[in-house]
Design an enzyme around this catalytic site. Structure first.
Site, PDB file in Angstrom:
ATOM      1  N   GLU A 143     -33.115 -58.116   7.530  1.00  0.00           N
ATOM      2  CA  GLU A 143     -33.382 -58.276   6.106  1.00  0.00           C
ATOM      3  C   GLU A 143     -33.901 -57.002   5.463  1.00  0.00           C
ATOM      4  O   GLU A 143     -34.522 -56.159   6.120  1.00  0.00           O
ATOM      5  CB  GLU A 143     -34.373 -59.407   5.850  1.00  0.00           C
ATOM      6  CG  GLU A 143     -35.777 -59.149   6.347  1.00  0.00           C
ATOM      7  CD  GLU A 143     -36.734 -60.271   5.992  1.00  0.00           C
ATOM      8  OE1 GLU A 143     -36.786 -60.675   4.806  1.00  0.00           O
ATOM      9  OE2 GLU A 143     -37.441 -60.750   6.914  1.00  0.00           O
ATOM     10  N   GLU A 240     -40.188 -69.486   1.786  1.00  0.00           N
ATOM     11  CA  GLU A 240     -41.128 -68.546   2.389  1.00  0.00           C
ATOM     12  C   GLU A 240     -42.019 -67.974   1.283  1.00  0.00           C
ATOM     13  O   GLU A 240     -42.000 -66.785   0.989  1.00  0.00           O
ATOM     14  CB  GLU A 240     -40.392 -67.424   3.134  1.00  0.00           C
ATOM     15  CG  GLU A 240     -41.318 -66.629   4.051  1.00  0.00           C
ATOM     16  CD  GLU A 240     -40.676 -65.363   4.594  1.00  0.00           C
ATOM     17  OE1 GLU A 240     -40.944 -65.029   5.758  1.00  0.00           O
ATOM     18  OE2 GLU A 240     -39.927 -64.702   3.860  1.00  0.00           O
TER      19      GLU A 240
END
Length: 260
Positions: A143, A240
């Site tokens: 990511e 998240e």
């Protein structure tokens, strides 16, 4: 298609980690993810997800002190052996927990003069991890993290993720797209998702700029979730965020967007 996971590293932190599995299930989640599960024995985690009939979708390869300001493991040339040891640890957990995806965090380079060396090391380590996890049928993802929160992070934009994919060109390697991080970088998240969804193995979200639950910032979640739901994406979407209230109270968005 929208299937949501609760990231137990940030959600339900009112309770100890072992109790968060039940809390997530009670709140309406069918799946969870954990940034770094290694503080609990793998058999304990396996029992917890079995007891709650949950799926553990994702966790990360250990990144040492990255979250405390360090460089991590995946890109540091002098730490290649430590990274491979971390991959072996992840593999042992994955054999029992059977996640859909495993994330490799690129990490920081705190010496700009060595950035090229770090980027090369990261690509080599990421290719290694993708090959290892492919043997279990588990996708490897990586990511981009915004450079406001993590100064010196070596992959901080969608374009840089695409460059890494092109360099490595491994069929088991995909992007993890984090809506919060890319919103913080000022990117057109909806446009990126529309164009590159076939190369995305996992999606995470929080509102921006505060990283709270949907509705606490400027992110247009209705548009973004519509883009995901009407695409061919078959993966999970990870919550998240850092709740600004009690986690259960922060999850009103789940009733709005989750598949009935």
């Amino acid at each position: 298609m929208l299937r949501f996971t609760a990231n137990l590293s940030l959600l339900f932190t009112e309770q100890p980690l072992p109790e968060r599995f039940q809390a997530a299930k009670k709140c309406g989640f069918a799946a969870v993810e954990i940034q770094f599960p290694y503080s609990l024995p793998v058999e304990q985690i396996g029992d917890l997800i079995d007891q709650q009939d949950l799926q553990l979708v994702l966790f990360n390869v250990d990144a040492d002190t990255l979250l405390q300001g360090g460089e991590g493991l995946a890109a540091v040339p002098e730490r290649r052996d430590e990274f491979k040891t971390a991959v072996e640890q992840t593999l042992a957990y994955a054999e029992r927990l059977k996640p859909s995806v495993i994330n490799v965090l690129p990490g920081r380079c705190l010496d700009p003069q060595r950035l090229g060396e770090y980027q090369t090391t990261f690509c080599e380590n990421l290719a290694y991890a993708a090959a290892v996890f492919a043997k279990l049928g588990i996708k490897t993802v990586f990511e981009a993290v915004n450079s406001h929160d993590m100064l010196g992070f070596i992959v901080d934009t969608g374009d840089k993720m695409l460059d890494v994919l092109k360099q490595i060109d491994h069929p088991n390697l995909f992007m993890q797209y984090d809506i919060y991080h890319m919103s913080r970088m000022g990117e057109d998240c909806a446009g990126f998702l529309r164009q590159h969804m076939d190369r995305i193995g996992h999606i995470q979200f929080a509102d921006s700029p505060g990283r709270g639950q949907p509705g606490t910032g400027a992110v247009d979640f209705k548009t973004l979730f519509d883009v995901i739901a009407t695409s061919d994406y078959q993966g999970w979407v990870g919550a998240e965020y850092r709740p600004t209230v009690d986690t259960a109270a922060s999850s009103a968005w789940l009733k709005t967007y989750a598949v009935k």
